[in-house]
Design an enzyme around this catalytic site. Sequence first.
Site, PDB file in Angstrom:
ATOM      1  N   ASP A  27       0.859  -1.196   0.000  1.00  0.00           N
ATOM      2  CA  ASP A  27       0.000   0.000   0.000  1.00  0.00           C
ATOM      3  C   ASP A  27       0.890   1.239   0.000  1.00  0.00           C
ATOM      4  O   ASP A  27       2.001   1.213   0.548  1.00  0.00           O
ATOM      5  CB  ASP A  27      -0.893   0.001   1.253  1.00  0.00           C
ATOM      6  CG  ASP A  27      -2.178   0.783   1.051  1.00  0.00           C
ATOM      7  OD1 ASP A  27      -3.262   0.171   1.126  1.00  0.00           O
ATOM      8  OD2 ASP A  27      -2.106   2.013   0.817  1.00  0.00           O
ATOM      9  N   ASN A  28       0.404   2.310  -0.615  1.00  0.00           N
ATOM     10  CA  ASN A  28       1.150   3.574  -0.551  1.00  0.00           C
ATOM     11  C   ASN A  28       0.393   4.641   0.245  1.00  0.00           C
ATOM     12  O   ASN A  28       0.698   5.828   0.135  1.00  0.00           O
ATOM     13  CB  ASN A  28       1.479   4.096  -1.958  1.00  0.00           C
ATOM     14  CG  ASN A  28       0.227   4.472  -2.726  1.00  0.00           C
ATOM     15  OD1 ASN A  28      -0.887   4.207  -2.262  1.00  0.00           O
ATOM     16  ND2 ASN A  28       0.390   5.090  -3.883  1.00  0.00           N
ATOM     17  N   LEU A  69      -6.858  -4.873  -4.277  1.00  0.00           N
ATOM     18  CA  LEU A  69      -7.836  -3.890  -3.781  1.00  0.00           C
ATOM     19  C   LEU A  69      -7.380  -2.454  -4.006  1.00  0.00           C
ATOM     20  O   LEU A  69      -8.159  -1.522  -3.793  1.00  0.00           O
ATOM     21  CB  LEU A  69      -8.086  -4.088  -2.271  1.00  0.00           C
ATOM     22  CG  LEU A  69      -9.012  -5.218  -1.840  1.00  0.00           C
ATOM     23  CD1 LEU A  69      -8.343  -6.576  -1.991  1.00  0.00           C
ATOM     24  CD2 LEU A  69      -9.473  -5.041  -0.399  1.00  0.00           C
ATOM     25  N   TYR A 141     -13.404   6.206 -12.296  1.00  0.00           N
ATOM     26  CA  TYR A 141     -13.517   5.015 -11.453  1.00  0.00           C
ATOM     27  C   TYR A 141     -14.224   3.887 -12.210  1.00  0.00           C
ATOM     28  O   TYR A 141     -13.681   2.784 -12.337  1.00  0.00           O
ATOM     29  CB  TYR A 141     -14.282   5.388 -10.191  1.00  0.00           C
ATOM     30  CG  TYR A 141     -14.394   4.298  -9.152  1.00  0.00           C
ATOM     31  CD1 TYR A 141     -13.265   3.745  -8.560  1.00  0.00           C
ATOM     32  CD2 TYR A 141     -15.640   3.840  -8.739  1.00  0.00           C
ATOM     33  CE1 TYR A 141     -13.380   2.757  -7.588  1.00  0.00           C
ATOM     34  CE2 TYR A 141     -15.762   2.863  -7.762  1.00  0.00           C
ATOM     35  CZ  TYR A 141     -14.630   2.323  -7.186  1.00  0.00           C
ATOM     36  OH  TYR A 141     -14.751   1.350  -6.221  1.00  0.00           O
TER      37      TYR A 141
HETATM   38  P1  NAD Z   1      -9.845   2.427   0.657  1.00  0.00           P
HETATM   39  O1  NAD Z   1      -9.609   3.728  -0.040  1.00  0.00           O
HETATM   40  O2  NAD Z   1     -10.052   2.438   2.117  1.00  0.00           O
HETATM   41  O3  NAD Z   1      -8.687   1.408   0.322  1.00  0.00           O
HETATM   42  C1  NAD Z   1      -7.948   1.432  -0.868  1.00  0.00           C
HETATM   43  C2  NAD Z   1      -6.490   1.224  -0.512  1.00  0.00           C
HETATM   44  O4  NAD Z   1      -5.721   1.212  -1.717  1.00  0.00           O
HETATM   45  C3  NAD Z   1      -5.923   2.355   0.360  1.00  0.00           C
HETATM   46  O5  NAD Z   1      -5.212   1.811   1.441  1.00  0.00           O
HETATM   47  C4  NAD Z   1      -4.997   3.104  -0.589  1.00  0.00           C
HETATM   48  O6  NAD Z   1      -3.934   3.753   0.066  1.00  0.00           O
HETATM   49  C5  NAD Z   1      -4.541   1.979  -1.507  1.00  0.00           C
HETATM   50  N1  NAD Z   1      -4.056   2.443  -2.804  1.00  0.00           N
HETATM   51  C6  NAD Z   1      -4.694   3.241  -3.697  1.00  0.00           C
HETATM   52  N2  NAD Z   1      -3.923   3.432  -4.779  1.00  0.00           N
HETATM   53  C7  NAD Z   1      -2.777   2.734  -4.571  1.00  0.00           C
HETATM   54  C8  NAD Z   1      -1.589   2.530  -5.325  1.00  0.00           C
HETATM   55  N3  NAD Z   1      -1.416   3.102  -6.529  1.00  0.00           N
HETATM   56  N4  NAD Z   1      -0.616   1.742  -4.811  1.00  0.00           N
HETATM   57  C9  NAD Z   1      -0.762   1.156  -3.587  1.00  0.00           C
HETATM   58  N5  NAD Z   1      -1.861   1.317  -2.829  1.00  0.00           N
HETATM   59  C10 NAD Z   1      -2.854   2.099  -3.311  1.00  0.00           C
HETATM   60  O7  NAD Z   1     -11.100   1.753  -0.096  1.00  0.00           O
HETATM   61  P2  NAD Z   1     -11.942   0.464   0.283  1.00  0.00           P
HETATM   62  O8  NAD Z   1     -13.324   0.917   0.538  1.00  0.00           O
HETATM   63  O9  NAD Z   1     -11.232  -0.368   1.283  1.00  0.00           O
HETATM   64  O10 NAD Z   1     -11.947  -0.278  -1.129  1.00  0.00           O
HETATM   65  C11 NAD Z   1     -11.083  -1.378  -1.413  1.00  0.00           C
HETATM   66  C12 NAD Z   1     -11.386  -1.913  -2.808  1.00  0.00           C
HETATM   67  O11 NAD Z   1     -12.739  -2.352  -2.877  1.00  0.00           O
HETATM   68  C13 NAD Z   1     -11.201  -0.875  -3.906  1.00  0.00           C
HETATM   69  O12 NAD Z   1     -10.596  -1.467  -5.027  1.00  0.00           O
HETATM   70  C14 NAD Z   1     -12.608  -0.455  -4.225  1.00  0.00           C
HETATM   71  O13 NAD Z   1     -12.723  -0.033  -5.562  1.00  0.00           O
HETATM   72  C15 NAD Z   1     -13.402  -1.714  -3.952  1.00  0.00           C
HETATM   73  N6  NAD Z   1     -14.789  -1.404  -3.612  1.00  0.00           N
HETATM   74  C16 NAD Z   1     -15.116  -0.898  -2.393  1.00  0.00           C
HETATM   75  C17 NAD Z   1     -16.441  -0.593  -2.115  1.00  0.00           C
HETATM   76  C18 NAD Z   1     -16.878  -0.066  -0.768  1.00  0.00           C
HETATM   77  O14 NAD Z   1     -18.069   0.083  -0.547  1.00  0.00           O
HETATM   78  N7  NAD Z   1     -15.989   0.211   0.158  1.00  0.00           N
HETATM   79  C19 NAD Z   1     -17.425  -0.782  -3.091  1.00  0.00           C
HETATM   80  C20 NAD Z   1     -17.031  -1.264  -4.335  1.00  0.00           C
HETATM   81  C21 NAD Z   1     -15.715  -1.593  -4.581  1.00  0.00           C
END
Ligand code: NAD
Length: 314
Positions: A27-28, A69, A141
Site C-alpha cells: 500500500d502507498n 484492492l 472510477y
Molecule cells: P480504501 O480507499 O479504504 O482502500 C484502498 C487502498 O488502496 C488504500 O489503502 C490506498 O492507500 C490503496 N491504494 C490506492 N492506490 C494505490 C496505489 N497506486 N498503490 C498502492 N496502494 C494504493 O477503499 P476500500 O473501501 O477499502 O476499497 C477497497 C477496494 O474495494 C477498492 O478497489 C474499491 O474499488 C473496492 N470497492 C469498495 C467498495 C466499498 O463500498 N468500500 C465498493 C465497491 C468496490
Amino acid sequence: MTGGAGFIGSHLCERLLAEGGDVVCVDNFLTSGLHNIEHLMQHPRFRFSYRDVCQGLEVDGPVDAVFHLASPASPTDYLRLPLETLRAGSAGTWNALDLAASKNARFLLTSTSESYGDPQIHPQTEDYWGNVNPVGPRSVYDEAKRFGEALTMAYRRSRDVDAKVVRIFNTFGPRMRPDDGRAIPTFVRQALEGKPLTVTGDGTQTRSLCYVDDMVGGLVQMMAGEHGGPVNLGTPHEVSMLHLAGWIIELTGSSSEIQLVPRPQDDPEKRRPDITMARELLGWEPKTTVERGLRETIVSLSSRLNQEASVGHG
Ligand code: NAD
C-alpha cells in the site's frame, strides 16, 4: 494483497491472518494510513511493503493468491484523484496480474457495482452490461474498473491465470474515514457533531449496505472457488438515504435535523445486487443486520473523531 491498509483491505488482512495465512500487504497510503494496520505490524506472519502498485510489484518467495484492492474507492477520493484512480485500475491491475501470473497464484479483482453505472435494470444481475457515462466525472472510477475486469478476464483466458472478478456493492463498517464523503460516515459525523444531516436530492435514492465482515468472507470464498465471475457481493436489502439518516440520528441519540441538498452529477438513483450467483456458487450471503453494523461503525467513527479532536487540541 494490494490496498491492504485500506478500509476493506485491513479487515481482509486480519481475516487471512486469523485463518493462519501469511500476508504481504502492499500500500502507498494514498487514501488510508498506517493507523489501519498498526496493530498488525508486529504480527509474525504479516509483512508490510510501502509501494505504489503502478510502479510494479515484487514479492520474495511463493505467493498463493493476489487480492487486488488498491484503488481510491469513495467518490470524494476518486474525484480528487482522477489520474491516480485510472492508473491504479489499469497499470496497477496489470502489475498485480503479472505478479499472479509469475507466481502461478490465484488472483481476485475487487471491482464495483459502479461498473453498472446508473443502471436501467433493477436489481442488477452480473449479465447486465451497465449504463456508464464514459466521459463523466465518475468515469475515472467506473471505466478503470471496467478495464480492470476486461484485463482480468483476458489473463484468465489467454494466460491461464486463475483470475476472478467480484463486483462489490456499498460496504460499511469500522475504519471508514469520517471524511470519505460516503453517506454513512458523513451522517454519523454530522449526527455526533450535532450538525444537520445533509441528504442529497429528495432522499428517496437507495443503497444496499453490506457489513465489512460479511464482505471479507465473500472475498475469501470467491478466491478459494473455481469460478471466474464476475460475481456480485453485497446486500439485497435496500435503504433510502432519508431512512438511513433518520436511523443514524436515532442510534447516536443525536438532536440533529435532516437537510436536503442538491445531488451530485451521475449519482445513481438506486443500486441493489442480485446475489443469486453468490448464493449458488459460494453459498454466501450477508448475515449481519444493518443495525448491528451501524452500531459497530458508530463506535469506531466516534473514537476516531475523539482522537482527531484531542490531537487538534494537543
Ligand atoms: P480504501 O480507499 O479504504 O482502500 C484502498 C487502498 O488502496 C488504500 O489503502 C490506498 O492507500 C490503496 N491504494 C490506492 N492506490 C494505490 C496505489 N497506486 N498503490 C498502492 N496502494 C494504493 O477503499 P476500500 O473501501 O477499502 O476499497 C477497497 C477496494 O474495494 C477498492 O478497489 C474499491 O474499488 C473496492 N470497492 C469498495 C467498495 C466499498 O463500498 N468500500 C465498493 C465497491 C468496490
